[in-house]
Design an enzyme around this catalytic site. Structure first.
Site, PDB file in Angstrom:
ATOM      1  N   ASP A   1      -0.797  -6.177  -0.057  1.00  0.00           N
ATOM      2  CA  ASP A   1      -1.231  -5.583   1.209  1.00  0.00           C
ATOM      3  C   ASP A   1      -2.745  -5.520   1.304  1.00  0.00           C
ATOM      4  O   ASP A   1      -3.430  -5.188   0.324  1.00  0.00           O
ATOM      5  CB  ASP A   1      -0.698  -4.143   1.318  1.00  0.00           C
ATOM      6  CG  ASP A   1       0.605  -4.082   2.095  1.00  0.00           C
ATOM      7  OD1 ASP A   1       0.875  -5.005   2.895  1.00  0.00           O
ATOM      8  OD2 ASP A   1       1.353  -3.110   1.896  1.00  0.00           O
TER       9      ASP A   1
ATOM     10  N   LYS B   1      -0.968  -9.419   3.069  1.00  0.00           N
ATOM     11  CA  LYS B   1      -0.187  -8.967   4.231  1.00  0.00           C
ATOM     12  C   LYS B   1      -1.045  -8.001   5.045  1.00  0.00           C
ATOM     13  O   LYS B   1      -1.737  -7.153   4.470  1.00  0.00           O
ATOM     14  CB  LYS B   1       1.115  -8.286   3.783  1.00  0.00           C
ATOM     15  CG  LYS B   1       1.926  -7.710   4.955  1.00  0.00           C
ATOM     16  CD  LYS B   1       3.343  -7.362   4.561  1.00  0.00           C
ATOM     17  CE  LYS B   1       3.504  -6.031   3.866  1.00  0.00           C
ATOM     18  NZ  LYS B   1       3.030  -4.849   4.628  1.00  0.00           N
TER      19      LYS B   1
ATOM     20  N   GLU C   1      -1.135  -5.547   8.846  1.00  0.00           N
ATOM     21  CA  GLU C   1      -0.310  -4.872   9.845  1.00  0.00           C
ATOM     22  C   GLU C   1      -0.935  -5.022  11.233  1.00  0.00           C
ATOM     23  O   GLU C   1      -2.144  -4.802  11.392  1.00  0.00           O
ATOM     24  CB  GLU C   1      -0.181  -3.379   9.502  1.00  0.00           C
ATOM     25  CG  GLU C   1       0.521  -3.134   8.174  1.00  0.00           C
ATOM     26  CD  GLU C   1       0.689  -1.650   7.861  1.00  0.00           C
ATOM     27  OE1 GLU C   1       0.398  -0.798   8.733  1.00  0.00           O
ATOM     28  OE2 GLU C   1       1.132  -1.344   6.735  1.00  0.00           O
TER      29      GLU C   1
ATOM     30  N   ASP D   1       0.837  -1.203   0.000  1.00  0.00           N
ATOM     31  CA  ASP D   1       0.000   0.000   0.000  1.00  0.00           C
ATOM     32  C   ASP D   1       0.871   1.252   0.000  1.00  0.00           C
ATOM     33  O   ASP D   1       0.375   2.373  -0.065  1.00  0.00           O
ATOM     34  CB  ASP D   1      -1.033  -0.006   1.147  1.00  0.00           C
ATOM     35  CG  ASP D   1      -0.401  -0.135   2.521  1.00  0.00           C
ATOM     36  OD1 ASP D   1       0.838  -0.180   2.616  1.00  0.00           O
ATOM     37  OD2 ASP D   1      -1.155  -0.190   3.516  1.00  0.00           O
ATOM     38  N   SER D   2       2.208   1.047  -0.004  1.00  0.00           N
ATOM     39  CA  SER D   2       3.131   2.160  -0.242  1.00  0.00           C
ATOM     40  C   SER D   2       2.871   2.785  -1.605  1.00  0.00           C
ATOM     41  O   SER D   2       3.411   3.852  -1.908  1.00  0.00           O
ATOM     42  CB  SER D   2       4.582   1.680  -0.152  1.00  0.00           C
ATOM     43  OG  SER D   2       4.776   0.547  -0.979  1.00  0.00           O
TER      44      SER D   2
ATOM     45  N   GLU E   1       9.565  -3.857  10.348  1.00  0.00           N
ATOM     46  CA  GLU E   1       9.948  -2.562   9.774  1.00  0.00           C
ATOM     47  C   GLU E   1      10.474  -1.621  10.862  1.00  0.00           C
ATOM     48  O   GLU E   1       9.817  -1.423  11.903  1.00  0.00           O
ATOM     49  CB  GLU E   1       8.738  -1.929   9.069  1.00  0.00           C
ATOM     50  CG  GLU E   1       9.077  -0.569   8.447  1.00  0.00           C
ATOM     51  CD  GLU E   1       8.055  -0.074   7.432  1.00  0.00           C
ATOM     52  OE1 GLU E   1       7.112  -0.814   7.092  1.00  0.00           O
ATOM     53  OE2 GLU E   1       8.225   1.078   6.981  1.00  0.00           O
TER      54      GLU E   1
HETATM   55  O1  KIV Z   1       3.558  -1.087   1.609  1.00  0.00           O
HETATM   56  C1  KIV Z   1       4.728  -1.481   1.573  1.00  0.00           C
HETATM   57  O2  KIV Z   1       5.482  -1.211   0.640  1.00  0.00           O
HETATM   58  C2  KIV Z   1       5.212  -2.279   2.698  1.00  0.00           C
HETATM   59  C3  KIV Z   1       6.694  -2.455   2.794  1.00  0.00           C
HETATM   60  C4  KIV Z   1       7.298  -1.200   3.268  1.00  0.00           C
HETATM   61  C5  KIV Z   1       7.064  -3.616   3.617  1.00  0.00           C
HETATM   62  O3  KIV Z   1       4.455  -2.724   3.501  1.00  0.00           O
END
Ligand code: KIV
Length: 266
Positions: free
Chosen positions: A85, A115, A117, A45-46, A183
């Site tokens: 994500d 993934k 969090e 989600d970056s 992280e």
């Molecule tokens: O969203 C992302 O790119 C991430 C990485 C920083 C691990 O979760």
């Protein structure tokens, strides 16, 4: 082409092979990165910050992640494991939401895993998603979806926070995650977590003892230049390369030297 599975990633820890992961958001980059043999493509989600210019990951939607995962899947000739994500608010509110949205990301997006969090507070969601036959990766330490609570700084610096992170890591493993992203935490803590868990740890700003590493591709390629966290190593300076190519193109259009004979249909 050999497609990587979650079991291959687990096995890499067992035999001591480091895992290399990179974020990816589109077809072209998926083709390039997967052909280099990257183990995991993370549709992070970056994308909010590096692709959309937003100042946090919170606005990302399940639709955004599905759209980008589809593009990455189409380019994944090298057979990397695609982990996508789950966006903020797509899994926190209820177990039902969590399973349904994770399922959509696999079914419609084509991801191999999702993934999430967080630690103990999302363990019930993690185990429900895993029970639905959807592999789940965890993410502890600096969790950008919690930016309003913890900011964007190094985490787990005092003893209480260190113990909590170790506890959360064990809880996530028990809930069924196959891999854990760590992280922005101190290196010695990441080492301890890595030694404690049976599943692989993937570090980003967590030092060299993790079982693997992940970086945001736009950071490591020198494309995203708004800021550079300490843990990023720039392997290229594509912003400069693109800038000089674009400047050359503009000047050739203006002076008439582009298009040349070889670029013209007769
Ligand atoms: O969203 C992302 O790119 C991430 C990485 C920083 C691990 O979760």
């Amino acid at each position: 082409m050999n497609k990587k599975t979650v079991n291959d990633i687990l096995q890499m820890k067992n035999v001591g092979h480091k895992i290399a992961a990179l974020t990816c958001y589109d077809y072209v980059m998926a083709k390039i990165l997967s052909s280099c043999g990257v183990d995991i493509l993370l549709v992070g989600d970056s994308l909010a910050t590096v692709k959309l210019g937003l100042d946090s990951t919170l606005p990302v939607t399940v639709e955004n992640i599905i759209y980008h995962t589809q593009a990455v899947k189409r380019g994944n000739d090298g057979g990397a494991l695609i982990v996508s994500d789950m966006p903020f608010l797509s899994y926190e509110a209820s177990v039902k939401d969590a399973v349904y949205n994770a399922g959509r990301i696999l079914k419609e997006g084509g991801a191999n895993a999702v993934k999430v969090e967080g630690g103990a507070e999302i363990a019930d969601k993690v185990s429900a998603i895993v029970k639905a036959k959807i592999p789940v990766a965890g993410h502890l330490g600096l969790t950008p979806q919690a930016v309003n609570k913890i900011g964007l700084k190094v985490q787990a610096k005092n003893e209480t926070a260190r113990q909590k992170l170790i506890e959360d890591a064990k809880i996530l493993q028990d809930a069924g995650v196959f891999m854990l992203t760590l992280e922005a935490i101190p290196e010695d803590l990441a080492k301890k977590v890595t030694e404690t868990l049976d599943i692989p740890t993937i570090g980003i700003g967590a030092g060299k003892y993790c079982d693997g590493q992940v970086l945001v591709s736009d950071d490591m390629l020198g494309m995203f230049i708004d800021f550079k966290p300490k843990f990023v190593k720039k392997y290229a300076n594509l912003a400069d390369t693109i800038k000089s190519a674009a400047e050359k193109y503009i000047s050739e259009v203006k002076d008439g030297s582009f298009p040349a004979e070889e670029n013209v249909y007769k």
